[in-house]
Design a protein around this motif. Structure first.
Motif, PDB file in Angstrom:
ATOM      1  N   HIS A   1      -6.596  16.945  -5.267  1.00 43.39           N
ATOM      2  CA  HIS A   1      -6.568  18.246  -4.857  1.00 43.39           C
ATOM      3  C   HIS A   1      -7.474  18.645  -3.613  1.00 43.39           C
ATOM      4  N   ASN A   2      -8.276  17.752  -3.318  1.00 47.73           N
ATOM      5  CA  ASN A   2      -8.933  17.950  -1.864  1.00 47.73           C
ATOM      6  C   ASN A   2      -9.210  16.690  -1.189  1.00 47.73           C
ATOM      7  N   ALA A   3      -8.467  15.834  -1.385  1.00 52.74           N
ATOM      8  CA  ALA A   3      -8.687  14.395  -0.681  1.00 52.74           C
ATOM      9  C   ALA A   3      -7.355  13.660  -0.284  1.00 52.74           C
ATOM     10  N   LEU A   4      -7.389  12.967   0.866  1.00 53.31           N
ATOM     11  CA  LEU A   4      -6.173  12.029   1.118  1.00 53.31           C
ATOM     12  C   LEU A   4      -6.516  10.807   1.161  1.00 53.31           C
ATOM     13  N   PHE A   5      -6.043   9.785   0.752  1.00 55.73           N
ATOM     14  CA  PHE A   5      -6.448   8.496   0.588  1.00 55.73           C
ATOM     15  C   PHE A   5      -5.325   7.522   0.374  1.00 55.73           C
ATOM     16  N   ARG A   6      -5.565   6.133   0.638  1.00 56.62           N
ATOM     17  CA  ARG A   6      -4.665   5.179   0.617  1.00 56.62           C
ATOM     18  C   ARG A   6      -4.847   4.072  -0.420  1.00 56.62           C
ATOM     19  N   VAL A   7      -3.931   3.730  -1.260  1.00 57.58           N
ATOM     20  CA  VAL A   7      -3.965   2.873  -2.405  1.00 57.58           C
ATOM     21  C   VAL A   7      -3.419   1.322  -1.924  1.00 57.58           C
TER      22      VAL A   7
ATOM     23  N   ILE B   1      -5.082   8.067   8.305  1.00 59.00           N
ATOM     24  CA  ILE B   1      -6.060   8.619   7.069  1.00 59.00           C
ATOM     25  C   ILE B   1      -7.061   8.210   7.141  1.00 59.00           C
ATOM     26  N   GLY B   2      -8.316   8.806   6.795  1.00 57.53           N
ATOM     27  CA  GLY B   2      -9.744   8.659   6.822  1.00 57.53           C
ATOM     28  C   GLY B   2     -10.321   9.678   7.804  1.00 57.53           C
ATOM     29  N   LYS B   3      -9.573  10.435   8.732  1.00 58.49           N
ATOM     30  CA  LYS B   3     -10.189  11.001   9.761  1.00 58.49           C
ATOM     31  C   LYS B   3      -9.651  12.576   9.601  1.00 58.49           C
ATOM     32  N   PHE B   4     -10.207  13.571  10.336  1.00 57.88           N
ATOM     33  CA  PHE B   4      -9.732  14.797  10.280  1.00 57.88           C
ATOM     34  C   PHE B   4      -8.294  14.907  10.857  1.00 57.88           C
ATOM     35  N   ALA B   5      -7.756  15.903  10.257  1.00 59.72           N
ATOM     36  CA  ALA B   5      -6.296  16.417  10.677  1.00 59.72           C
ATOM     37  C   ALA B   5      -6.241  16.659  12.288  1.00 59.72           C
ATOM     38  N   LYS B   6      -5.355  16.271  12.875  1.00 62.45           N
ATOM     39  CA  LYS B   6      -5.102  16.619  14.170  1.00 62.45           C
ATOM     40  C   LYS B   6      -4.609  18.085  14.457  1.00 62.45           C
ATOM     41  N   THR B   7      -3.714  18.537  13.380  1.00 61.04           N
ATOM     42  CA  THR B   7      -3.386  19.859  13.511  1.00 61.04           C
ATOM     43  C   THR B   7      -3.377  20.505  12.079  1.00 61.04           C
ATOM     44  N   ALA B   8      -3.869  21.731  12.138  1.00 60.43           N
ATOM     45  CA  ALA B   8      -4.127  22.495  10.772  1.00 60.43           C
ATOM     46  C   ALA B   8      -3.247  23.935  11.208  1.00 60.43           C
TER      47      ALA B   8
ATOM     48  N   LEU C   1      -8.594   2.144  -4.651  1.00 65.26           N
ATOM     49  CA  LEU C   1      -8.642   3.073  -3.322  1.00 65.26           C
ATOM     50  C   LEU C   1      -9.192   2.243  -2.237  1.00 65.26           C
ATOM     51  N   VAL C   2      -8.635   2.414  -1.023  1.00 64.67           N
ATOM     52  CA  VAL C   2      -9.107   2.104   0.293  1.00 64.67           C
ATOM     53  C   VAL C   2     -10.253   2.845   0.587  1.00 64.67           C
ATOM     54  N   ASP C   3     -11.574   2.302   0.739  1.00 69.69           N
ATOM     55  CA  ASP C   3     -12.803   2.991   0.887  1.00 69.69           C
ATOM     56  C   ASP C   3     -12.611   3.799   2.411  1.00 69.69           C
ATOM     57  N   SER C   4     -12.174   2.823   3.365  1.00 65.78           N
ATOM     58  CA  SER C   4     -12.239   3.262   4.929  1.00 65.78           C
ATOM     59  C   SER C   4     -10.990   4.230   5.216  1.00 65.78           C
ATOM     60  N   GLN C   5     -10.344   4.336   4.144  1.00 69.89           N
ATOM     61  CA  GLN C   5      -9.035   5.340   4.478  1.00 69.89           C
ATOM     62  C   GLN C   5      -8.977   6.290   3.171  1.00 69.89           C
ATOM     63  N   PHE C   6      -9.985   7.018   3.287  1.00 65.17           N
ATOM     64  CA  PHE C   6     -10.368   8.075   2.188  1.00 65.17           C
ATOM     65  C   PHE C   6     -10.889   9.274   3.132  1.00 65.17           C
ATOM     66  N   LYS C   7     -10.225  10.376   2.976  1.00 63.37           N
ATOM     67  CA  LYS C   7     -10.865  11.786   3.252  1.00 63.37           C
ATOM     68  C   LYS C   7     -10.891  12.720   2.530  1.00 63.37           C
ATOM     69  N   GLN C   8     -12.237  13.038   2.133  1.00 73.47           N
ATOM     70  CA  GLN C   8     -12.320  14.205   1.237  1.00 73.47           C
ATOM     71  C   GLN C   8     -12.911  15.486   1.831  1.00 73.47           C
ATOM     72  N   TYR C   9     -12.034  16.733   1.453  1.00 69.10           N
ATOM     73  CA  TYR C   9     -12.812  17.848   2.026  1.00 69.10           C
ATOM     74  C   TYR C   9     -13.573  18.413   0.941  1.00 69.10           C
ATOM     75  N   GLN C  10     -14.978  19.064   1.473  1.00 74.25           N
ATOM     76  CA  GLN C  10     -15.627  19.799   0.606  1.00 74.25           C
ATOM     77  C   GLN C  10     -15.134  21.082  -0.003  1.00 74.25           C
TER      78      GLN C  10
ATOM     79  N   THR D   1       0.922  -1.407   0.105  1.00 75.80           N
ATOM     80  CA  THR D   1       0.087  -0.096  -0.017  1.00 75.80           C
ATOM     81  C   THR D   1       0.861   1.151  -0.060  1.00 75.80           C
ATOM     82  N   PHE D   2       0.431   2.476  -0.332  1.00 71.89           N
ATOM     83  CA  PHE D   2       0.848   3.779  -0.127  1.00 71.89           C
ATOM     84  C   PHE D   2      -0.131   4.654  -0.206  1.00 71.89           C
ATOM     85  N   VAL D   3       0.285   6.050   0.014  1.00 70.14           N
ATOM     86  CA  VAL D   3      -0.776   7.162   0.096  1.00 70.14           C
ATOM     87  C   VAL D   3      -0.697   8.142  -1.023  1.00 70.14           C
ATOM     88  N   GLY D   4      -1.684   8.549  -1.236  1.00 64.56           N
ATOM     89  CA  GLY D   4      -2.123   9.625  -2.363  1.00 64.56           C
ATOM     90  C   GLY D   4      -2.868  10.645  -2.071  1.00 64.56           C
ATOM     91  N   THR D   5      -2.672  11.723  -2.883  1.00 67.63           N
ATOM     92  CA  THR D   5      -3.783  12.759  -2.515  1.00 67.63           C
ATOM     93  C   THR D   5      -4.463  13.464  -3.790  1.00 67.63           C
TER      94      THR D   5
END
Length: 827
Positions: free
Chosen positions: A560-566, A616-623, A576-585, A554-558
């Motif tokens: 323009h508005n999503a973070l996910f694992r492949v 991956i899949g949750k909100f960021a701890k720090t912005a 794309l791993v559905d449980s590890q996918f975080k998309q921002y509006q 597996t590896f990580v990808g982004t």
């Protein structure tokens, strides 16, 4: 005397020649008759004396430069301070005169900055310098003094007028015209910038500033200025090395800030900030919505000194110790460095705060009032130049001692510790395989961690290089004609090594919804991995910092508005791993991604913000707030404690350890920073005066730490244009933000990374070259290191002539050095 004067007139009249005359060989001594350490100290046992022009009319310098024996300069340790040049402003106060030392001819002058009675002496080597050349040198000194005092050309000066400046038992006194009052240039000609007469300042505040700026010095207006006279020294368009353009008067706008400060301009040849105005009116003018200009005018007058838009290309630097603000000004493909020096801390702080505020507004297109208090503090702190407060488990002093011992123990390498691949062809006479010629330039670099291979992308081909036992780069193979499994050729946009460096994941710029798997053993693209419909990938990175060394799939990808694992092992079309996918509006515009040794993720954006994720899949701890500049690349230490983000003109270094509050000591990857305890960002920049020597706008490539499971992070590497640059990470953490070394490689550096498990070797890719650079070969920034290229190997930091007579003498001594022929050596 007539012959000497005639020849001098020809040399003096050639304004394109910065150096008027040289004494090619001699020794420099400092004579202290009242010193307990001894009355005579040899400073340079082999030196060259030069009379050099400055960019200020009627002012010249006496420059004594150390000359190296063949190979001696390369023996200097990497961190060893060198003092290779002494510079003296030519003035009658030097009391310059000819003398003798133990029967050898010499020249002496007063040490103005030393104790009473201290003098300098240059003992001429008469084997290489004849009497006629010595006479011409002395006449040149007299003529330079004449021009400085009289403020006019010496072409019509009589011998009697020049003799008045010859030092004797009772030296004459002269009344200098000095500096005239600064006046606004006439409306019909605003291109003429005034350069006042200057002498070295004895003002303690200026001395403090000079110390803060390192080797750079600042000169103050000469005393005794005559208010009746107009400034003679003018930099007209077409004159000087890099003529300054006419200031641009911005459109009518609203002046939202105003202060008063001294104005200085950096002189590249003198390595000095020259005063332009003792007092100038400094304004920030709003000319449109979130459009601001910095405007500097004559104090109390309408005459314009300079103006330019407030943006990141200014490469600004604050110096709180001297209340100074420095920046770069670009014009006609040249770079100039200006400095504002404020008289008190209040006006300095007010200007810096407003500059940071309006820079942020300009970059973000938002009103400052819309930023939260902690965001405003974050932005202001990013512009400050103060020492970091950090807690390190290791003993910094001990670790630096170990580093220096390692460097001292390292064997001296050649000028380039590398095999160079030039224009796609290895320079060797052997029958080893050669990379093919290709019209496309090199574009990307991937460093192997497992097998010590380097992969260079060139069009739709990939060159494979290895590092030999003697630290050379060797071409191994070429993977050519890359194409999708369907047969469509493509040139990879981005590449990532994978699965123990046995394969490579590639992105096709024409298809953002799929990734391609290249088997490095067969050299064929064997798979196409599609993503979920509607998701486009713009960046990929390993699951963890060293995951490419493992069989991890597996590896990580982004996008323009999503973070996910492949996960390529997933059945079906989408990987794309559905449980590890975080998309921002919101349109976050993600631009870069990296992972720690534990697999935690840092994501940066073109807006300039940084998000830290533990999962991956949750909100960021720090912005972390956005400064507004797009982030081009991001890297993180293996332990996740430090993040380095690359913007075009600066690097942003952030300590992710929470410093106070309930979770003090925790990581920003695991906990959110308290609102009142956000990390202090530190900008790593090139000094504006160094950029003036580079004479091109700064444009950093993505910065990276050195990497290795057995190596702690000690160095940061990046590049801009033809320059490879390393920052000493250990010293940066101590607050020494400008501790960097640099080298010019003559062509644009496309990419650069450290070799795995080696913080000394850097692989640098140029459009048609692949180099392995020894970090020890980089030098502290100076005029010499910034202007020279590897093809130039000068013994001395002054120009050495190529006279046939001089070359004969040097060949006898085994020290041949070539530059250009001077007429004076024909005497």
């Amino acid at each position: 005397m007539f012959v000497v004067k005639s020849l001098f007139g020809k040399i003096m009249g050639n304004e394109t020649n910065p150096e008027l005359v040289q004494l090619q060989s001699g020794q420099l001594y400092l004579v202290r008759p009242n010193s307990v350490k001894g009355s005579r100290e040899c400073i340079y046992k082999d030196a060259v004396a030069t009379i050099r022009r400055t960019t200020e009319e009627f002012n010249y310098q006496l420059v004594i430069t150390r000359a190296y024996e063949e190979g001696e300069e390369e023996l200097l340790e990497e961190d060893e301070e060198t003092d290779d040049e002494r510079v003296f402003l030519i003035d009658p106060e030097l009391h310059f005169h000819s003398a003798e030392h133990e029967g050898a001819p010499s020249f002496r002058w007063d040490d103005i900055s030393g104790d009473e009675g201290d003098t300098w002496e240059f003992v001429v080597d008469s084997q290489f310098v004849n009497a006629a050349t010595r006479g011409l040198f002395e006449t040149t000194m007299l003529t330079c003094m004449y021009e400085r005092v009289r403020r006019r050309s010496s072409q019509n000066a009589t011998e009697e007028e020049l003799e008045q400046f010859r030092f004797g038992d009772a030296p004459p006194t002269f009344k200098s015209k000095g500096k005239a009052p600064l006046r606004a240039p006439p409306p019909a000609d605003t291109s003429r910038l005034r350069t006042p007469t200057t002498v070295q300042s004895e003002d303690p505040a200026v001395a403090e500033l000079s110390s803060a700026l390192g080797k750079t010095t600042i000169q103050e207006p000469a005393a005794g200025a005559d208010d009746e006279d107009e400034v003679d020294g003018l930099l007209n368009e077409g004159e000087g090395e890099n003529p300054l353009p006419a200031p641009e008067d911005p459109a009518q706008g609203n002046t939202i800030f105003q202060a008063r400060a001294g104005l200085y301009l950096f002189d590249r040849q003198a390595e000095t900030f020259m005063v332009q105005a003792e007092e100038a009116d400094v304004s920030i003018v709003e000319v449109g919505k979130f459009l601001f200009w910095l405007v500097v005018k004559h104090a109390g007058q309408d005459g314009l000194w300079l103006s330019q838009p407030v943006d990141s290309s200014m490469n600004s630097k604050n110096d709180p110790d001297s209340h100074s603000f420095m920046w770069n000004y670009y014009s006609n493909s040249h770079v100039h460095t200006w400095l504002l020096r404020f008289t008190d801390d209040a006006s300095y702080q007010a200007f810096c705060d407003r500059f940071a505020q309006h820079m942020w507004e300009s970059l973000n297109g938002l009103s400052w009032s819309k930023a939260k208090a902690d965001e405003q503090r974050f932005v202001r702190q990013s512009h400050e130049d103060v020492e970091m407060v950090i807690v390190e488990e290791e003993d910094e002093e001990e670790s630096e001692d170990e580093e220096e011992e390692e460097e001292q123990g390292a064997s001296d390498s050649e000028d380039e510790v590398t095999r160079t691949i030039r224009a796609g062809e290895e320079q060797t006479d052997s029958d080893e395989p050669r990379p093919p010629r290709d019209a496309n330039p090199n574009s990307q670099l991937a460093i192997g961690y497992k097998n010590d291979r380097s992969f260079v992308v060139r069009g739709n081909s990939i060159g494979v290089f290895s590092q030999t036992d003697d630290d050379e780069v060797k071409f191994v193979a070429n993977i050519k004609s890359l194409a999708t499994p369907g047969g469509k050729a493509f040139a990879p946009k981005k590449v990532m090594l994978h699965n123990q460096d046995s394969s490579m994941v590639m992105m096709d710029p024409s298809n953002a919804h799929a990734l391609y798997h290249l088997d490095l053993e067969t050299g064929k693209v064997v798979d196409e991995w599609r993503l979920t419909e509607g998701v486009s990938v713009n960046n990929i990175t390993p699951d963890a910092k060293y995951a490419q060394m493992t069989p991890a799939q597996t590896f990580v990808g982004t996008s323009h508005n999503a973070l996910f694992r492949v996960d390529p092992r997933l059945g079906g079309r989408d990987k794309l791993v559905d449980s590890q996918f975080k998309q921002y509006q919101a349109k976050n515009d993600f631009s870069a991604v990296t992972t720690t040794g534990a697999g935690k993720v840092a994501v940066a954006s073109n807006k300039g913000d940084i998000r830290l994720f533990d999962t991956i899949g949750k909100f960021a701890k720090t912005a972390l707030p956005a400064l507004g500049d797009p982030i081009l690349g991001i890297d993180v230490t293996a332990d996740g404690k430090w993040v380095i983000a690359t913007c075009k003109t600066y690097l942003l270094l952030i300590n992710t350890e929470i410093g106070s509050g309930r979770y003090a000591g925790s990581s920003g990857f695991d906990r959110s920073f308290p609102a009142d305890a956000k990390p202090i960002p530190r900008r790593l920049t090139l000094k504006p005066e160094h950029v003036a020597y580079m004479d091109q706008e700064v444009s950093f490539t993505p910065a990276r730490f050195n990497v290795g499971e057995n190596e702690s992070e000690t160095t940061i590497v990046t590049s801009t244009g033809p320059y490879v640059i390393t920052f000493n990470f250990r010293r940066v953490k101590q607050g020494r933000l400008d501790d960097y070394k640099i080298r010019n490689y003559g062509d644009k550096v496309v990419a650069d990374q450290f070799r795995f498990d080696n913080d000394r070797k850097i692989v640098a890719v140029l459009p048609n070259n692949v180099l392995q650079v020894d970090r020890k070969q980089l030098a502290k920034p100076s005029r010499q290191s910034l202007l020279s290229t590897p093809t130039k190997n000068l013994r001395s930091r002054s120009s050495i002539v190529d006279s046939p007579y001089y070359r004969f003498f040097l060949s006898v001594r085994g020290r041949v050095d070539s530059q250009r022929t001077r007429l004076l050596y024909l005497l």
